[in-house]
Design an enzyme around this catalytic site. Sequence first.
Site, PDB file in Angstrom:
ATOM      1  N   CYS A  88      -7.364 -16.138 -14.327  1.00 55.28           N
ATOM      2  CA  CYS A  88      -8.559 -16.545 -15.050  1.00 55.28           C
ATOM      3  C   CYS A  88      -8.501 -18.009 -15.483  1.00 55.28           C
ATOM      4  CB  CYS A  88      -8.756 -15.633 -16.263  1.00 55.28           C
ATOM      5  SG  CYS A  88      -8.644 -13.889 -15.827  1.00 55.28           S
TER       6      CYS A  88
ATOM      7  N   ALA B 295      -3.351   4.274  -8.308  1.00 54.31           N
ATOM      8  CA  ALA B 295      -3.925   2.952  -8.018  1.00 54.31           C
ATOM      9  C   ALA B 295      -4.664   2.464  -9.254  1.00 54.31           C
ATOM     10  CB  ALA B 295      -4.851   3.024  -6.815  1.00 54.31           C
TER      11      ALA B 295
HETATM   12  P1  FAD Z   1      -4.496  -9.137  -9.022  1.00 53.15           P
HETATM   13  O1  FAD Z   1      -4.210  -9.629 -10.384  1.00 53.15           O
HETATM   14  O2  FAD Z   1      -5.373  -9.968  -8.158  1.00 53.15           O
HETATM   15  O3  FAD Z   1      -3.122  -8.886  -8.289  1.00 53.15           O
HETATM   16  C1  FAD Z   1      -3.044  -8.349  -7.000  1.00 53.15           C
HETATM   17  C2  FAD Z   1      -1.792  -8.872  -6.331  1.00 53.15           C
HETATM   18  O4  FAD Z   1      -1.445  -7.990  -5.271  1.00 53.15           O
HETATM   19  C3  FAD Z   1      -1.962 -10.236  -5.689  1.00 53.15           C
HETATM   20  O5  FAD Z   1      -1.052 -11.167  -6.234  1.00 53.15           O
HETATM   21  C4  FAD Z   1      -1.683  -9.991  -4.208  1.00 53.15           C
HETATM   22  O6  FAD Z   1      -0.984 -11.044  -3.582  1.00 53.15           O
HETATM   23  C5  FAD Z   1      -0.851  -8.735  -4.245  1.00 53.15           C
HETATM   24  N1  FAD Z   1      -0.914  -7.960  -3.014  1.00 53.15           N
HETATM   25  C6  FAD Z   1      -2.026  -7.589  -2.337  1.00 53.15           C
HETATM   26  N2  FAD Z   1      -1.689  -6.869  -1.244  1.00 53.15           N
HETATM   27  C7  FAD Z   1      -0.331  -6.781  -1.227  1.00 53.15           C
HETATM   28  C8  FAD Z   1       0.598  -6.167  -0.361  1.00 53.15           C
HETATM   29  N3  FAD Z   1       0.193  -5.485   0.707  1.00 53.15           N
HETATM   30  N4  FAD Z   1       1.905  -6.274  -0.645  1.00 53.15           N
HETATM   31  C9  FAD Z   1       2.327  -6.961  -1.739  1.00 53.15           C
HETATM   32  N5  FAD Z   1       1.481  -7.561  -2.592  1.00 53.15           N
HETATM   33  C10 FAD Z   1       0.172  -7.472  -2.354  1.00 53.15           C
HETATM   34  N6  FAD Z   1     -11.378 -11.470 -15.067  1.00 53.15           N
HETATM   35  C11 FAD Z   1     -11.835 -11.454 -16.340  1.00 53.15           C
HETATM   36  O7  FAD Z   1     -11.939 -10.372 -16.937  1.00 53.15           O
HETATM   37  N7  FAD Z   1     -12.156 -12.613 -16.987  1.00 53.15           N
HETATM   38  C12 FAD Z   1     -12.053 -13.833 -16.379  1.00 53.15           C
HETATM   39  O8  FAD Z   1     -12.336 -14.874 -16.999  1.00 53.15           O
HETATM   40  C13 FAD Z   1     -11.599 -13.867 -15.041  1.00 53.15           C
HETATM   41  N8  FAD Z   1     -11.504 -15.046 -14.387  1.00 53.15           N
HETATM   42  C14 FAD Z   1     -11.054 -15.057 -13.092  1.00 53.15           C
HETATM   43  C15 FAD Z   1     -10.983 -16.271 -12.435  1.00 53.15           C
HETATM   44  C16 FAD Z   1     -10.524 -16.325 -11.129  1.00 53.15           C
HETATM   45  C17 FAD Z   1     -10.471 -17.645 -10.425  1.00 53.15           C
HETATM   46  C18 FAD Z   1     -10.105 -15.124 -10.479  1.00 53.15           C
HETATM   47  C19 FAD Z   1      -9.593 -15.182  -9.066  1.00 53.15           C
HETATM   48  C20 FAD Z   1     -10.183 -13.913 -11.129  1.00 53.15           C
HETATM   49  C21 FAD Z   1     -10.665 -13.857 -12.441  1.00 53.15           C
HETATM   50  N9  FAD Z   1     -10.785 -12.648 -13.122  1.00 53.15           N
HETATM   51  C22 FAD Z   1     -11.256 -12.636 -14.415  1.00 53.15           C
HETATM   52  C23 FAD Z   1     -10.477 -11.366 -12.473  1.00 53.15           C
HETATM   53  C24 FAD Z   1      -9.073 -10.876 -12.829  1.00 53.15           C
HETATM   54  O9  FAD Z   1      -8.165 -11.890 -12.522  1.00 53.15           O
HETATM   55  C25 FAD Z   1      -8.784  -9.619 -12.029  1.00 53.15           C
HETATM   56  O10 FAD Z   1      -9.704  -8.642 -12.406  1.00 53.15           O
HETATM   57  C26 FAD Z   1      -7.369  -9.080 -12.234  1.00 53.15           C
HETATM   58  O11 FAD Z   1      -6.413 -10.037 -11.904  1.00 53.15           O
HETATM   59  C27 FAD Z   1      -7.169  -7.822 -11.394  1.00 53.15           C
HETATM   60  O12 FAD Z   1      -5.854  -7.377 -11.456  1.00 53.15           O
HETATM   61  P2  FAD Z   1      -5.194  -6.618 -10.225  1.00 53.15           P
HETATM   62  O13 FAD Z   1      -3.808  -6.269 -10.638  1.00 53.15           O
HETATM   63  O14 FAD Z   1      -6.099  -5.559  -9.761  1.00 53.15           O
HETATM   64  O15 FAD Z   1      -5.170  -7.698  -9.066  1.00 53.15           O
END
Ligand code: FAD
Length: 443
Positions: A42, A279
């Site tokens: 973020c 998940a």
């Molecule tokens: P992520 O945090 O994206 O983590 C997933 C990880 O899994 C990644 O690092 C990826 O490399 C890894 N991965 C994927 N496939 C594989 C694999 N096969 N093997 C190993 N590793 C793998 N949300 C808000 O609520 N407020 C905000 O202000 C906000 N700003 C944001 C700004 C930006 C620029 C971005 C990109 C996102 C923002 N978000 C915001 C969204 C928030 O970051 C996500 O909702 C959150 O990070 C989701 O968490 P997650 O664990 O699902 O995925």
Amino acid sequence: QKILIIGGVAGGATAATRLRRLNEDDNIILFEKGEYISFANCGLPYHIGGEIKERDSLLLQTVEGMEQQYALDIRNFSEVTTIDPINNILSVLNHQTGETYTETFDKLIISTGAKAITPAIPGIETAENVFSLRNIPDMDLIKEYITKHAIQTVTVIGGGFIGLEMMENLKELDLDVQLVEMAPQVMPNIDVEMAQQLHTQINMHGVNLLLNDGLKEFKENGKKLLLTSGTVLDTDMTILSIGVTPENTLAKESGIELGFKNAIKVNEQLQTNYPAIFAIGDVIEVKDVVDGSPTNIPLAWPANRQGRLVADIINGIPAHYPGTQGTSVAKIFELTAASTGNSERMLKNKGIDFQVIHVHPNSHAGYYPGASPIHLKLLFGNDGKILGAQGVGTKGVDKRIDVIATAMKFGATADQLAEIELAYAPPYSSAKDPVNMLGYTAD
Ligand code: FAD
């Protein structure tokens, strides 16, 4: 037991640390395909714009730090390439050595997040100046390209919150910015009359805002953009920010059931159709708390909450994830826009009956310097239950939407907003807070 986690950022890292706190003996291995774990996605736009000065402050944890602090086995540069959900085995590609190996598991948590949508727009193959922003390497590339190529004009495609944050931060760098959005408004989570104020603000800051228009083709190696209206824009660089989609490849290929928008289907215990596989985060389908319908809401709060809950569930602590309310906030230059629950557009699409009220009170007592209006919109059902709220203004918008989000969480009706006793002194609010005003108006 042996617990494997795929994805080392918001959901994955939260689950790993909570699992360790709950159990000292479990063998916990976290796989992250990229270099960095637990970074602040973020914050990425704000480092590009220079508001967050130190790149390192985005790295919340290092692999070594987190391994030591929580006795975890963390493997970065390690991409999980297959899951065998019948025999509980997965394979991992180590990007540093090129080696592939397998690991068995008792429990598996998938937190692979979402990926930026990059459609096959004609000309994209030869355009080297097109970027999207998801992680630290993307951010580094964007920063480097701007400096190396002495960029003047940047076009952002997509007016969702990441597109808007990029627009603002590129403007902070004194670049000429154009924003192209296919819909008649930016920020799809709020309704069009609320978004109009953002449009005025964006124009006031000298951004060339093009609504009702989309990118059709990259011309001249990305130096020109042909839009669906026929308009041609000159650009030095383009940021594609037209939304994200669940990173579901692994799940799909392993026979894990998918649902809404091909997000992984889970039950309230965050369990997939394979009971040993869980998940969380951007990759899953969740229930919309307003009507229980399936949806996918990629935000950081749900990912963190689910990361904690899944660890509890795996450790036998009774817990469940009831659904997502979609509370969010964004800064658009001097304005703040925030919302919770469903918008009017969403309710209409779902055929849900609702009533709507708008109020425009001051952020704090008008006689105390610096007060400015907050535009608040409240949506509620015929039974009075709050279905959603939106706010736009320069001050105190986040606080009001958070209060309404809390009230909504606990099932409040619109008129009950008048009953909430909120903190008051002239620099902060009025004896009738804007949230109370909504309650009085609804009554
Ligand atoms: P992520 O945090 O994206 O983590 C997933 C990880 O899994 C990644 O690092 C990826 O490399 C890894 N991965 C994927 N496939 C594989 C694999 N096969 N093997 C190993 N590793 C793998 N949300 C808000 O609520 N407020 C905000 O202000 C906000 N700003 C944001 C700004 C930006 C620029 C971005 C990109 C996102 C923002 N978000 C915001 C969204 C928030 O970051 C996500 O909702 C959150 O990070 C989701 O968490 P997650 O664990 O699902 O995925």
